[in-house]
Design a protein around this motif. Structure first.
Motif, PDB file in Angstrom:
ATOM      1  N   PHE A  84       0.847  -1.182   0.000  1.00 44.54           N
ATOM      2  CA  PHE A  84       0.000   0.000   0.000  1.00 44.54           C
ATOM      3  C   PHE A  84       0.885   1.235   0.000  1.00 44.54           C
ATOM      4  O   PHE A  84       1.863   1.307   0.743  1.00 44.54           O
ATOM      5  N   ILE A  85       0.539   2.200  -0.840  1.00 46.77           N
ATOM      6  CA  ILE A  85       1.262   3.461  -0.915  1.00 46.77           C
ATOM      7  C   ILE A  85       0.280   4.542  -0.473  1.00 46.77           C
ATOM      8  O   ILE A  85      -0.810   4.676  -1.048  1.00 46.77           O
ATOM      9  N   SER A  86       0.652   5.306   0.557  1.00 47.06           N
ATOM     10  CA  SER A  86      -0.257   6.337   1.069  1.00 47.06           C
ATOM     11  C   SER A  86       0.204   7.751   0.734  1.00 47.06           C
ATOM     12  O   SER A  86      -0.524   8.707   0.968  1.00 47.06           O
ATOM     13  N   GLY A  87       1.416   7.889   0.205  1.00 48.48           N
ATOM     14  CA  GLY A  87       1.884   9.218  -0.177  1.00 48.48           C
ATOM     15  C   GLY A  87       2.983   9.145  -1.216  1.00 48.48           C
ATOM     16  O   GLY A  87       3.876   8.299  -1.124  1.00 48.48           O
ATOM     17  N   ILE A  88       2.888  10.008  -2.219  1.00 51.41           N
ATOM     18  CA  ILE A  88       3.937  10.162  -3.229  1.00 51.41           C
ATOM     19  C   ILE A  88       4.082  11.663  -3.450  1.00 51.41           C
ATOM     20  O   ILE A  88       3.207  12.300  -4.048  1.00 51.41           O
ATOM     21  N   ASP A  89       5.149  12.236  -2.928  1.00 51.84           N
ATOM     22  CA  ASP A  89       5.372  13.680  -3.019  1.00 51.84           C
ATOM     23  C   ASP A  89       6.619  13.964  -3.839  1.00 51.84           C
ATOM     24  O   ASP A  89       7.694  13.412  -3.565  1.00 51.84           O
ATOM     25  N   TYR A  90       6.486  14.850  -4.819  1.00 48.53           N
ATOM     26  CA  TYR A  90       7.552  15.191  -5.766  1.00 48.53           C
ATOM     27  C   TYR A  90       8.065  16.596  -5.434  1.00 48.53           C
ATOM     28  O   TYR A  90       7.286  17.552  -5.419  1.00 48.53           O
ATOM     29  N   TYR A  91       9.370  16.709  -5.156  1.00 51.61           N
ATOM     30  CA  TYR A  91      10.005  17.964  -4.762  1.00 51.61           C
ATOM     31  C   TYR A  91      11.016  18.414  -5.816  1.00 51.61           C
ATOM     32  O   TYR A  91      11.648  17.581  -6.472  1.00 51.61           O
ATOM     33  N   ASN A  92      11.230  19.723  -5.921  1.00 47.62           N
ATOM     34  CA  ASN A  92      12.229  20.231  -6.861  1.00 47.62           C
ATOM     35  C   ASN A  92      13.598  20.345  -6.194  1.00 47.62           C
ATOM     36  O   ASN A  92      13.767  19.999  -5.016  1.00 47.62           O
ATOM     37  N   THR A  93      14.564  20.862  -6.924  1.00 49.66           N
ATOM     38  CA  THR A  93      15.942  20.997  -6.451  1.00 49.66           C
ATOM     39  C   THR A  93      16.035  21.810  -5.169  1.00 49.66           C
ATOM     40  O   THR A  93      16.858  21.522  -4.297  1.00 49.66           O
ATOM     41  N   LYS A  94      15.187  22.822  -5.030  1.00 44.46           N
ATOM     42  CA  LYS A  94      15.211  23.692  -3.850  1.00 44.46           C
ATOM     43  C   LYS A  94      14.485  23.087  -2.652  1.00 44.46           C
ATOM     44  O   LYS A  94      14.484  23.660  -1.573  1.00 44.46           O
ATOM     45  N   GLY A  95      13.842  21.945  -2.858  1.00 47.39           N
ATOM     46  CA  GLY A  95      13.107  21.302  -1.775  1.00 47.39           C
ATOM     47  C   GLY A  95      11.655  21.729  -1.689  1.00 47.39           C
ATOM     48  O   GLY A  95      10.958  21.379  -0.739  1.00 47.39           O
ATOM     49  N   ASP A  96      11.179  22.455  -2.687  1.00 42.96           N
ATOM     50  CA  ASP A  96       9.777  22.876  -2.719  1.00 42.96           C
ATOM     51  C   ASP A  96       8.913  21.742  -3.258  1.00 42.96           C
ATOM     52  O   ASP A  96       9.272  21.097  -4.251  1.00 42.96           O
ATOM     53  N   LEU A  97       7.777  21.517  -2.622  1.00 40.61           N
ATOM     54  CA  LEU A  97       6.841  20.499  -3.091  1.00 40.61           C
ATOM     55  C   LEU A  97       6.247  20.948  -4.427  1.00 40.61           C
ATOM     56  O   LEU A  97       5.655  22.028  -4.518  1.00 40.61           O
ATOM     57  N   ILE A  98       6.423  20.132  -5.453  1.00 31.57           N
ATOM     58  CA  ILE A  98       5.865  20.430  -6.776  1.00 31.57           C
ATOM     59  C   ILE A  98       4.455  19.860  -6.880  1.00 31.57           C
ATOM     60  O   ILE A  98       3.525  20.527  -7.292  1.00 31.57           O
ATOM     61  N   ARG A  99       4.314  18.577  -6.508  1.00 29.35           N
ATOM     62  CA  ARG A  99       2.997  17.957  -6.560  1.00 29.35           C
ATOM     63  C   ARG A  99       2.952  16.734  -5.654  1.00 29.35           C
ATOM     64  O   ARG A  99       3.955  16.072  -5.441  1.00 29.35           O
ATOM     65  N   SER A 100       1.746  16.474  -5.166  1.00 26.47           N
ATOM     66  CA  SER A 100       1.456  15.244  -4.439  1.00 26.47           C
ATOM     67  C   SER A 100       0.566  14.406  -5.337  1.00 26.47           C
ATOM     68  O   SER A 100      -0.443  14.901  -5.844  1.00 26.47           O
ATOM     69  N   TYR A 101       0.947  13.164  -5.533  1.00 29.72           N
ATOM     70  CA  TYR A 101       0.198  12.310  -6.443  1.00 29.72           C
ATOM     71  C   TYR A 101      -0.998  11.636  -5.786  1.00 29.72           C
ATOM     72  O   TYR A 101      -1.896  11.187  -6.489  1.00 29.72           O
ATOM     73  N   LEU A 102      -1.019  11.538  -4.462  1.00 27.06           N
ATOM     74  CA  LEU A 102      -2.086  10.804  -3.786  1.00 27.06           C
ATOM     75  C   LEU A 102      -2.752  11.635  -2.696  1.00 27.06           C
ATOM     76  O   LEU A 102      -2.095  12.410  -2.005  1.00 27.06           O
ATOM     77  N   SER A 103      -4.041  11.396  -2.521  1.00 25.74           N
ATOM     78  CA  SER A 103      -4.766  11.968  -1.389  1.00 25.74           C
ATOM     79  C   SER A 103      -5.435  10.847  -0.583  1.00 25.74           C
ATOM     80  O   SER A 103      -6.178  11.117   0.353  1.00 25.74           O
ATOM     81  N   TYR A 104      -5.171   9.608  -0.949  1.00 25.44           N
ATOM     82  CA  TYR A 104      -5.694   8.430  -0.261  1.00 25.44           C
ATOM     83  C   TYR A 104      -4.771   7.256  -0.570  1.00 25.44           C
ATOM     84  O   TYR A 104      -4.028   7.285  -1.556  1.00 25.44           O
ATOM     85  N   PRO A 105      -4.791   6.211   0.255  1.00 23.59           N
ATOM     86  CA  PRO A 105      -3.928   5.044   0.015  1.00 23.59           C
ATOM     87  C   PRO A 105      -4.345   4.278  -1.241  1.00 23.59           C
ATOM     88  O   PRO A 105      -5.528   4.176  -1.559  1.00 23.59           O
ATOM     89  N   VAL A 106      -3.329   3.742  -1.942  1.00 28.07           N
ATOM     90  CA  VAL A 106      -3.559   2.905  -3.114  1.00 28.07           C
ATOM     91  C   VAL A 106      -2.819   1.580  -2.921  1.00 28.07           C
ATOM     92  O   VAL A 106      -1.955   1.469  -2.053  1.00 28.07           O
ATOM     93  N   PHE A 107      -3.154   0.597  -3.736  1.00 31.78           N
ATOM     94  CA  PHE A 107      -2.529  -0.717  -3.616  1.00 31.78           C
ATOM     95  C   PHE A 107      -1.644  -1.001  -4.825  1.00 31.78           C
ATOM     96  O   PHE A 107      -1.864  -0.472  -5.916  1.00 31.78           O
TER      97      PHE A 107
END
Length: 169
Positions: A84-107
Motif C-alpha cells: 500500500f502506498i499512502s503518499g507520493i510527493d515530488y520535490y524540486n531541487t530547492k526542496g519545494d513540493l511540486i505535486r502530491s500524487y495521492l490523497s488516499y492510500p492505493v494498492f
C-alpha cells in the motif's frame, strides 16, 4: 506518358511525406482505480523511502541543461502480499513540493509495477528533484522497490541512467 508517370511519383512521394505516425499520449496512472478501500494501517508495518529523480542535468557547463524523461517505478517484490502506498510527493531541487500524487492510500498487487512518467518537457524538478514515498506492508512482506530511469536523446546522442530508492528512518 512520361509526364503522367512523373505526376504519379510526385503524388506518391508527397502523400508519403504527409503521413505521420500517430503518437499516443502517455497513459497516466488511474489512482482512483487503485484506491485501497480495505486499507487498515494498524495491521501493517509502515515506512518511508527517498528516490532521487533528475528532470534535467548539466551538459558541458552550468549554462547548458539537458531535459530528461523520468520513469518512476514502484515495484512490489512479493509473490503473495499486496503493498500500500499512502503518499507520493515530488520535490524540486530547492526542496519545494511540486505535486502530491495521492490523497488516499492505493494498492500495488503482488509482483506488480506501477509507473509515473515525468515527461521530457516537465523540467520543474530541475537537477536535484526527489520523491518521498510513504508505504505500508504486511510484517512478513518484502519492502517495496523504488527506481527511476532517466533518458534523453538529442540527434545521435543518447543518455540514460538509473537511481534507486533508499529507506528513511
Amino acid at each position: 506518358m512520361k509526364q503522367l508517370l512523373i505526376f504519379v511519383v510526385i503524388i506518391v512521394v508527397a502523400s508519403a511525406c504527409k503521413h505521420q505516425e500517430k503518437i499516443e499520449p502517455l497513459k497516466k496512472v488511474n489512482w482512483e482505480n487503485r484506491k485501497a478501500s480495505a486499507f487498515n494501517p494498524d495491521s501493517l508495518q509502515s515506512g518511508t523511502s527517498y528516490l532521487s529523480v533528475y528532470s534535467q542535468i548539466y551538459s558541458g557547463s552550468q549554462e547548458r541543461l539537458v531535459d530528461l524523461t523520468a520513469t518512476i517505478s514502484m515495484r512490489n517484490p512479493n509473490a503473495s502480499d499486496t503493498l500500500f502506498i499512502s503518499g507520493i510527493d515530488y520535490y524540486n531541487t530547492k526542496g519545494d513540493l511540486i505535486r502530491s500524487y495521492l490523497s488516499y492510500p492505493v494498492f500495488i498487487l503482488p509482483m506488480e509495477t506501477v509507473e509515473i512518467i515525468i515527461e521530457h518537457r516537465d523540467n520543474e524538478g530541475g537537477t536535484g528533484a526527489n520523491v518521498i514515498f510513504n508505504w505500508s506492508k504486511a510484517a512478513v512482506a518484502n519492502e517495496p522497490v523504488f527506481e527511476a530511469v532517466m533518458i534523453s536523446t538529442y540527434g545521435q546522442m543518447g543518455l540514460s541512467f538509473v537511481t534507486h530508492g533508499i529507506p528513511l528512518d
